[in-house]
Scaffold this active site. Sequence first.
Site, PDB file in Angstrom:
ATOM      1  N   ASP A  21       0.862  -1.184   0.000  1.00  8.57           N
ATOM      2  CA  ASP A  21       0.000   0.000   0.000  1.00  8.57           C
ATOM      3  C   ASP A  21       0.896   1.231   0.000  1.00  8.57           C
ATOM      4  O   ASP A  21       2.100   1.140   0.249  1.00  8.57           O
ATOM      5  CB  ASP A  21      -0.889  -0.010   1.265  1.00  8.57           C
ATOM      6  CG  ASP A  21      -1.765   1.230   1.372  1.00  8.57           C
ATOM      7  OD1 ASP A  21      -2.267   1.699   0.331  1.00  8.57           O
ATOM      8  OD2 ASP A  21      -1.943   1.751   2.491  1.00  8.57           O
ATOM      9  N   SER A  22       0.275   2.380  -0.216  1.00 13.64           N
ATOM     10  CA  SER A  22       1.016   3.632  -0.150  1.00 13.64           C
ATOM     11  C   SER A  22       1.481   3.939   1.275  1.00 13.64           C
ATOM     12  O   SER A  22       2.385   4.744   1.456  1.00 13.64           O
ATOM     13  CB  SER A  22       0.116   4.765  -0.628  1.00 13.64           C
ATOM     14  OG  SER A  22      -1.082   4.757   0.121  1.00 13.64           O
ATOM     15  N   CYS A  84      -4.351  -1.259  -1.938  1.00 17.15           N
ATOM     16  CA  CYS A  84      -4.510   0.185  -2.092  1.00 17.15           C
ATOM     17  C   CYS A  84      -5.489   0.407  -3.237  1.00 17.15           C
ATOM     18  O   CYS A  84      -5.283  -0.115  -4.338  1.00 17.15           O
ATOM     19  CB  CYS A  84      -3.156   0.816  -2.415  1.00 17.15           C
ATOM     20  SG  CYS A  84      -3.233   2.576  -2.809  1.00 17.15           S
ATOM     21  N   GLU A 163      -4.042   8.608   8.950  1.00 18.40           N
ATOM     22  CA  GLU A 163      -2.591   8.496   9.165  1.00 18.40           C
ATOM     23  C   GLU A 163      -2.181   9.147  10.486  1.00 18.40           C
ATOM     24  O   GLU A 163      -1.231   8.735  11.128  1.00 18.40           O
ATOM     25  CB  GLU A 163      -1.804   9.121   7.997  1.00 18.40           C
ATOM     26  CG  GLU A 163      -1.915   8.366   6.674  1.00 18.40           C
ATOM     27  CD  GLU A 163      -0.879   7.239   6.497  1.00 18.40           C
ATOM     28  OE1 GLU A 163       0.221   7.328   7.051  1.00 18.40           O
ATOM     29  OE2 GLU A 163      -1.202   6.267   5.796  1.00 18.40           O
ATOM     30  N   CYS A 202     -11.224   3.085  -0.056  1.00 22.85           N
ATOM     31  CA  CYS A 202      -9.855   3.488   0.275  1.00 22.85           C
ATOM     32  C   CYS A 202      -9.473   2.649   1.481  1.00 22.85           C
ATOM     33  O   CYS A 202     -10.279   2.499   2.411  1.00 22.85           O
ATOM     34  CB  CYS A 202      -9.831   4.976   0.626  1.00 22.85           C
ATOM     35  SG  CYS A 202      -8.245   5.536   1.258  1.00 22.85           S
ATOM     36  N   HIS A 204      -7.696   3.184   3.902  1.00 20.25           N
ATOM     37  CA  HIS A 204      -7.638   3.887   5.184  1.00 20.25           C
ATOM     38  C   HIS A 204      -9.016   4.006   5.846  1.00 20.25           C
ATOM     39  O   HIS A 204      -9.101   4.261   7.035  1.00 20.25           O
ATOM     40  CB  HIS A 204      -7.095   5.309   4.991  1.00 20.25           C
ATOM     41  CG  HIS A 204      -5.626   5.370   4.777  1.00 20.25           C
ATOM     42  ND1 HIS A 204      -4.993   4.749   3.732  1.00 20.25           N
ATOM     43  CD2 HIS A 204      -4.654   5.994   5.488  1.00 20.25           C
ATOM     44  CE1 HIS A 204      -3.695   4.997   3.806  1.00 20.25           C
ATOM     45  NE2 HIS A 204      -3.465   5.745   4.861  1.00 20.25           N
TER      46      HIS A 204
HETATM   47  N1  DGL Z   1      -4.133   3.588   0.269  1.00 21.00           N
HETATM   48  C1  DGL Z   1      -4.788   4.599  -0.514  1.00 21.00           C
HETATM   49  C2  DGL Z   1      -6.058   4.047  -1.128  1.00 21.00           C
HETATM   50  O1  DGL Z   1      -6.559   3.010  -0.733  1.00 21.00           O
HETATM   51  C3  DGL Z   1      -5.132   5.820   0.303  1.00 21.00           C
HETATM   52  C4  DGL Z   1      -3.964   6.617   0.747  1.00 21.00           C
HETATM   53  C5  DGL Z   1      -3.290   7.378  -0.345  1.00 21.00           C
HETATM   54  O2  DGL Z   1      -3.853   8.355  -0.879  1.00 21.00           O
HETATM   55  O3  DGL Z   1      -2.178   6.987  -0.644  1.00 21.00           O
HETATM   56  O4  DGL Z   1      -6.574   4.642  -2.038  1.00 21.00           O
END
Ligand code: DGL
Length: 287
Positions: A21-22, A84, A163, A202, A204
Amino acid sequence: VHGPEGAARGRGRQAPLGVFDSGLGGLTVVRALRAACPREDIVYLGDSARVPYGTRSAETVLRYARASARALAARGVKALVVACNTVSAVALDALRAELDLPVSGVILPGARAATEVAGGAAIGVLATAGTIASGAYRRAVASLATRSEILGQAAPLLVALAEEGWLEGEVPTLVVRRYLEAFFEIRAGARVPRVGCVVLGCTHFPLFHALVEQELATLAARPIPVVDSARQTASEVRAFLEERGLANDAPERGSLRVLVTDRPQSFEAVAQRFLGEPLGEVEQVDL
Ligand code: DGL
């Protein structure tokens, strides 16, 4: 899940699953995977140095995603789970074409779960700007041969709040409410929902699941289902591993190794909230 099986089989059922993931949001998918496939060893990579991806161009997201995917492939994973939504929305096809590994994303499972509960009504999607702009949920829902319309709402502030670990109280409540208002219209002076469910598009956002449910119910004066793609993703990954003879049959619980590209101050506490269990050792890597 898609992709060549030869290399994956060569790596064997004992090889770990790679998840990336990011940042830390993908740990919500790891949590679901640890419940659905408890014997799997997992290597998780969070590109915390470059989060958020959701505000960047598709080209940049693909470049970052390639680096993460290659770093995990080099560690001998048998399959990759892109935990992600933004990467799944803009880079999944390219990763599948380039990597000699099965690759699974989170959007199709989320869309599948949503069409099941929406009952033909429109589906609200809360996601990053990149995911909404990509139209990936619309395509995924169309590929499932359903007629549900998609109403997308970018909710970038929720990524920052997650976050930060700022999950309760007045600020997240107001932010959630403001975003959810997009899924309502005023008819004859009354607020009426335009959607049959809302997908947390998302990784998150599962941290705000209860809050989204609560605010939707307040706005609609009745409950509206909220769909989180993590559980559906995990059950599809499990089915895929079993079908292809890639499921780990070791008797003990699988291990979890967490790699990050940066380790911010609040990392430990926030990561544990995403994961729902102690993190264990965390290694910092450079991509
Ligand atoms: N993990 C990203 C998603 O699921 C969200 C966080 C980001 O913008 O990197 O879209």
